[in-house]
Design an enzyme around this catalytic site. Structure first.
Site, PDB file in Angstrom:
ATOM      1  N   LYS A   1      -0.722 -19.429  -3.814  1.00 31.88           N
ATOM      2  CA  LYS A   1      -2.263 -19.411  -4.443  1.00 31.88           C
ATOM      3  C   LYS A   1      -3.155 -19.288  -3.635  1.00 31.88           C
ATOM      4  O   LYS A   1      -4.179 -18.503  -3.902  1.00 31.88           O
ATOM      5  CB  LYS A   1      -2.358 -20.866  -5.257  1.00 31.88           C
ATOM      6  CG  LYS A   1      -1.419 -21.222  -6.132  1.00 31.88           C
ATOM      7  CD  LYS A   1      -1.749 -22.499  -6.978  1.00 31.88           C
ATOM      8  CE  LYS A   1      -1.805 -23.681  -6.259  1.00 31.88           C
ATOM      9  NZ  LYS A   1      -0.377 -24.381  -5.888  1.00 31.88           N
TER      10      LYS A   1
ATOM     11  N   ARG B   1       4.736 -24.060   6.946  1.00 32.17           N
ATOM     12  CA  ARG B   1       3.189 -23.588   7.010  1.00 32.17           C
ATOM     13  C   ARG B   1       2.404 -24.261   8.121  1.00 32.17           C
ATOM     14  O   ARG B   1       2.732 -25.369   8.523  1.00 32.17           O
ATOM     15  CB  ARG B   1       2.725 -23.627   5.512  1.00 32.17           C
ATOM     16  CG  ARG B   1       1.126 -23.433   5.388  1.00 32.17           C
ATOM     17  CD  ARG B   1       0.641 -23.455   4.215  1.00 32.17           C
ATOM     18  NE  ARG B   1       0.648 -24.659   3.449  1.00 32.17           N
ATOM     19  CZ  ARG B   1       0.377 -24.941   1.962  1.00 32.17           C
ATOM     20  NH1 ARG B   1       0.071 -23.772   1.455  1.00 32.17           N
ATOM     21  NH2 ARG B   1       0.241 -26.206   1.770  1.00 32.17           N
TER      22      ARG B   1
HETATM   23  P1  AMP Z   1      -3.848 -27.735  -2.397  1.00 33.08           P
HETATM   24  O1  AMP Z   1      -4.408 -27.434  -1.470  1.00 33.08           O
HETATM   25  O2  AMP Z   1      -4.103 -27.020  -3.717  1.00 33.08           O
HETATM   26  O3  AMP Z   1      -2.186 -27.896  -2.256  1.00 33.08           O
HETATM   27  O4  AMP Z   1      -4.387 -29.379  -2.906  1.00 33.08           O
HETATM   28  C1  AMP Z   1      -3.886 -30.352  -1.915  1.00 33.08           C
HETATM   29  C2  AMP Z   1      -3.997 -31.696  -2.688  1.00 33.08           C
HETATM   30  O5  AMP Z   1      -5.432 -31.735  -3.195  1.00 33.08           O
HETATM   31  C3  AMP Z   1      -3.061 -31.834  -3.987  1.00 33.08           C
HETATM   32  O6  AMP Z   1      -1.802 -32.230  -3.471  1.00 33.08           O
HETATM   33  C4  AMP Z   1      -3.789 -33.130  -4.367  1.00 33.08           C
HETATM   34  O7  AMP Z   1      -3.613 -34.407  -3.672  1.00 33.08           O
HETATM   35  C5  AMP Z   1      -5.216 -32.625  -4.406  1.00 33.08           C
HETATM   36  N1  AMP Z   1      -5.604 -31.821  -5.235  1.00 33.08           N
HETATM   37  C6  AMP Z   1      -6.011 -30.402  -5.314  1.00 33.08           C
HETATM   38  N2  AMP Z   1      -6.536 -30.120  -6.372  1.00 33.08           N
HETATM   39  C7  AMP Z   1      -6.352 -30.922  -7.300  1.00 33.08           C
HETATM   40  C8  AMP Z   1      -6.651 -31.086  -8.889  1.00 33.08           C
HETATM   41  N3  AMP Z   1      -6.810 -30.119  -9.512  1.00 33.08           N
HETATM   42  N4  AMP Z   1      -6.129 -32.201  -9.375  1.00 33.08           N
HETATM   43  C9  AMP Z   1      -5.605 -33.315  -8.551  1.00 33.08           C
HETATM   44  N5  AMP Z   1      -5.680 -33.271  -7.165  1.00 33.08           N
HETATM   45  C10 AMP Z   1      -5.587 -32.298  -6.693  1.00 33.08           C
END
Ligand code: AMP
Length: 212
Positions: free
Chosen positions: A13, A126
């Site tokens: 993403k 990563r």
């Molecule tokens: P990402 O970088 O999108 O993988 O997000 C890293 C972490 O941020 C996730 O594992 C969650 O702990 C938190 N996080 C990011 N977006 C959300 C969301 N929409 N809802 C809840 N937690 C989120």
């Protein structure tokens, strides 16, 4: 065009959103990046989010929704890409409401499909730049000098939540909380699935075809 990119952690993403934003001049709303910035700046939001993120759990809906609401206020003009939000049906419902209030429509909810075994190797290999956020992979896309970013020269590190069993918890959180979004967006007629396997450029071309 306003789109949402969703899928399990490691589906690509972040990588795909960054390229789309660059090429199509769209706004990028990544809740993961917003939380990581808040942690870096040691804000109250960052302190609250960190505990959840380190464990691979989702940050509570009300916190994430409040943060996105603030971000949407700053957006005008060109379209946006939502990356990593919504991650629960409650968040998706709140998003629909927030957009409706502003007279904005979400055009497509694009699901990046990648099989689980590939997700684990993508996540564990990563590496990310602490300075500019550039993303590398120890096998498929290493930085030229180990631990140093090709783009800005800052340190390249492994995210805490890309380690060991935290990966499993994130995958589990995805299965339980985020995968029901497929059905949610199918009902709204916005769901599109794109194959996320292959080189970043191949996936990008598939996405571009879907968006146009
Ligand atoms: P990402 O970088 O999108 O993988 O997000 C890293 C972490 O941020 C996730 O594992 C969650 O702990 C938190 N996080 C990011 N977006 C959300 C969301 N929409 N809802 C809840 N937690 C989120």
């Amino acid at each position: 065009m306003n789109i949402l990119l969703f899928g399990p952690p490691g589906a690509g993403k972040g990588t795909q959103s960054s390229t789309l934003v660059e090429q199509l001049q769209m706004h990028h709303i990544s809740t993961g990046d917003l939380f990581r910035n808040a942690i870096k700046n040691q804000t109250a939001l960052g302190k609250e989010a960190q505990g959840y993120m380190d464990k691979g759990e989702l940050v509570p809906d009300s916190t994430v929704i409040g943060m996105v609401e603030e971000t949407l206020k700053e957006i005008s003009g060109s379209g946006f890409i939502l990356d990593g939000f919504p991650r629960t049906v409650v968040q998706a419902e709140a998003l629909e409401e927030m957009l409706e209030e502003r007279g904005i429509n979400l055009d497509k909810a694009i699901f990046l499909h990648v099989p689980e075994e590939l997700l684990v190797s993508r996540l564990s290999g990563r590496r990310v730049c602490k300075g500019c956020g550039a993303v590398y992979h120890i096998e498929s896309h290493p930085s030229k000098t180990e631990g140093v970013c090709d783009a800005c020269g800052s340190e390249v590190v492994q995210r805490e939540d890309d380690k060991g069993e935290v990966i499993q918890r994130r995958l589990q959180a995805y299965e339980e909380s985020t995968s029901p979004l497929k059905e949610y967006y199918t009902r709204l007629g916005k769901f599109v699935e794109v194959d996320g396997v292959g080189a970043a450029e191949e996936v990008f071309n598939r996405l571009k075809t879907t968006i146009h």
